[in-house]
Motif scaffolding. Structure first.
Motif, PDB file in Angstrom:
ATOM      1  N   ASN A   6       0.855  -1.186   0.000  1.00 34.61           N
ATOM      2  CA  ASN A   6       0.000   0.000   0.000  1.00 34.61           C
ATOM      3  C   ASN A   6       0.887   1.230   0.000  1.00 34.61           C
ATOM      4  O   ASN A   6       1.962   1.226   0.600  1.00 34.61           O
ATOM      5  CB  ASN A   6      -0.909   0.005   1.220  1.00 34.61           C
ATOM      6  CG  ASN A   6      -1.886  -1.140   1.194  1.00 34.61           C
ATOM      7  OD1 ASN A   6      -2.414  -1.493   0.150  1.00 34.61           O
ATOM      8  ND2 ASN A   6      -2.113  -1.750   2.336  1.00 34.61           N
ATOM      9  N   LEU A   7       0.430   2.272  -0.670  1.00 29.90           N
ATOM     10  CA  LEU A   7       1.197   3.499  -0.707  1.00 29.90           C
ATOM     11  C   LEU A   7       0.268   4.698  -0.692  1.00 29.90           C
ATOM     12  O   LEU A   7      -0.906   4.596  -1.019  1.00 29.90           O
ATOM     13  CB  LEU A   7       2.134   3.532  -1.908  1.00 29.90           C
ATOM     14  CG  LEU A   7       1.547   3.214  -3.276  1.00 29.90           C
ATOM     15  CD1 LEU A   7       1.294   4.489  -4.037  1.00 29.90           C
ATOM     16  CD2 LEU A   7       2.525   2.342  -4.027  1.00 29.90           C
ATOM     17  N   ILE A   8       0.826   5.828  -0.276  1.00 27.65           N
ATOM     18  CA  ILE A   8       0.093   7.090  -0.199  1.00 27.65           C
ATOM     19  C   ILE A   8       0.754   8.064  -1.157  1.00 27.65           C
ATOM     20  O   ILE A   8       1.980   8.169  -1.193  1.00 27.65           O
ATOM     21  CB  ILE A   8       0.148   7.686   1.224  1.00 27.65           C
ATOM     22  CG1 ILE A   8      -0.427   6.720   2.245  1.00 27.65           C
ATOM     23  CG2 ILE A   8      -0.571   9.034   1.267  1.00 27.65           C
ATOM     24  CD1 ILE A   8      -0.127   7.117   3.692  1.00 27.65           C
ATOM     25  N   VAL A   9      -0.057   8.772  -1.931  1.00 27.55           N
ATOM     26  CA  VAL A   9       0.432   9.828  -2.808  1.00 27.55           C
ATOM     27  C   VAL A   9      -0.227  11.119  -2.356  1.00 27.55           C
ATOM     28  O   VAL A   9      -1.461  11.196  -2.275  1.00 27.55           O
ATOM     29  CB  VAL A   9       0.103   9.539  -4.291  1.00 27.55           C
ATOM     30  CG1 VAL A   9       0.514  10.711  -5.168  1.00 27.55           C
ATOM     31  CG2 VAL A   9       0.782   8.248  -4.745  1.00 27.55           C
ATOM     32  N   MET A  10       0.594  12.128  -2.039  1.00 23.95           N
ATOM     33  CA  MET A  10       0.053  13.409  -1.597  1.00 23.95           C
ATOM     34  C   MET A  10       1.150  14.482  -1.655  1.00 23.95           C
ATOM     35  O   MET A  10       2.333  14.160  -1.693  1.00 23.95           O
ATOM     36  CB  MET A  10      -0.502  13.308  -0.183  1.00 23.95           C
ATOM     37  CG  MET A  10       0.516  13.020   0.892  1.00 23.95           C
ATOM     38  SD  MET A  10      -0.193  12.967   2.555  1.00 23.95           S
ATOM     39  CE  MET A  10      -0.429  14.695   2.879  1.00 23.95           C
ATOM     40  N   PRO A  11       0.739  15.746  -1.643  1.00 22.15           N
ATOM     41  CA  PRO A  11       1.737  16.813  -1.616  1.00 22.15           C
ATOM     42  C   PRO A  11       2.415  16.910  -0.252  1.00 22.15           C
ATOM     43  O   PRO A  11       1.760  16.825   0.782  1.00 22.15           O
ATOM     44  CB  PRO A  11       0.928  18.085  -1.893  1.00 22.15           C
ATOM     45  CG  PRO A  11      -0.462  17.677  -2.166  1.00 22.15           C
ATOM     46  CD  PRO A  11      -0.623  16.251  -1.777  1.00 22.15           C
ATOM     47  N   VAL A  12       3.728  17.061  -0.271  1.00 22.89           N
ATOM     48  CA  VAL A  12       4.519  17.290   0.934  1.00 22.89           C
ATOM     49  C   VAL A  12       5.380  18.526   0.653  1.00 22.89           C
ATOM     50  O   VAL A  12       6.191  18.508  -0.280  1.00 22.89           O
ATOM     51  CB  VAL A  12       5.408  16.076   1.271  1.00 22.89           C
ATOM     52  CG1 VAL A  12       6.275  16.360   2.475  1.00 22.89           C
ATOM     53  CG2 VAL A  12       4.566  14.822   1.490  1.00 22.89           C
ATOM     54  N   ASN A  13       5.146  19.569   1.410  1.00 22.95           N
ATOM     55  CA  ASN A  13       5.857  20.834   1.191  1.00 22.95           C
ATOM     56  C   ASN A  13       5.741  21.304  -0.264  1.00 22.95           C
ATOM     57  O   ASN A  13       6.704  21.776  -0.852  1.00 22.95           O
ATOM     58  CB  ASN A  13       7.325  20.717   1.597  1.00 22.95           C
ATOM     59  CG  ASN A  13       7.491  20.426   3.062  1.00 22.95           C
ATOM     60  OD1 ASN A  13       6.742  20.927   3.895  1.00 22.95           O
ATOM     61  ND2 ASN A  13       8.463  19.605   3.401  1.00 22.95           N
ATOM     62  N   GLY A  14       4.557  21.102  -0.865  1.00 27.61           N
ATOM     63  CA  GLY A  14       4.296  21.570  -2.215  1.00 27.61           C
ATOM     64  C   GLY A  14       4.777  20.656  -3.325  1.00 27.61           C
ATOM     65  O   GLY A  14       4.622  20.981  -4.498  1.00 27.61           O
ATOM     66  N   ILE A  15       5.346  19.494  -2.980  1.00 30.57           N
ATOM     67  CA  ILE A  15       5.852  18.555  -3.978  1.00 30.57           C
ATOM     68  C   ILE A  15       5.083  17.246  -3.836  1.00 30.57           C
ATOM     69  O   ILE A  15       4.990  16.695  -2.734  1.00 30.57           O
ATOM     70  CB  ILE A  15       7.358  18.292  -3.777  1.00 30.57           C
ATOM     71  CG1 ILE A  15       8.141  19.603  -3.924  1.00 30.57           C
ATOM     72  CG2 ILE A  15       7.871  17.238  -4.749  1.00 30.57           C
ATOM     73  CD1 ILE A  15       9.581  19.505  -3.496  1.00 30.57           C
TER      74      ILE A  15
END
Length: 92
Positions: A6-15
Motif C-alpha cells: 500500500n502506498l500514499i500519494v500526496m503533496p509534501v511541502n508543495g511537492i
C-alpha cells in the motif's frame, strides 16, 4: 512470485510524493520498514511508471503489475500496488 504494497500519494511541502506503507520483506534485499517516514518525489502524470521505477531501481520488483486507487481523503490518495518480486541473484 507476486507481492503487494500500500502506498500514499500526496503533496509534501508543495511537492507530490509517494510513501510506502507496508513491509516488503520476502524476495527482496531491503526492508521497507526502514523507510518508515520516507517520502519520494514522483511525476503524477506518469504515476504507474514512477512507482515501477522506484521499486525496480531499489531491487524490490521486476515490474509493476497493477496500481489501484483504494481511497481518497483530501489531497491524499491511497493505492495498492501489485508487483512481481525481483528474485535474489537476478541482475537488473
Amino acid at each position: 512470485m507476486r507481492n503487494k504494497i500500500n502506498l500514499i500519494v500526496m503533496p509534501v511541502n508543495g511537492i507530490t510524493c509517494v510513501h510506502f506503507c507496508k513491509h516488503i520483506q520476502f524476495g527482496t534485499e531491503i526492508d521497507a520498514n526502514e523507510l518508515v517516514d520516507l517520502w519520494i518525489p514522483i511525476d503524477t502524470g506518469r504515476l504507474f511508471e514512477s512507482i515501477e521505477q522506484i521499486l525496480f531501481v531499489n531491487k524490490i520488483a521486476h515490474n509493476l503489475v497493477s496500481l489501484n486507487e483504494v481511497r481518497t481523503c483530501g489531497l491524499s490518495k491511497d493505492y495498492e500496488a501489485v508487483f512481481n518480486v525481483l528474485e535474489k541473484g537476478v541482475a537488473a
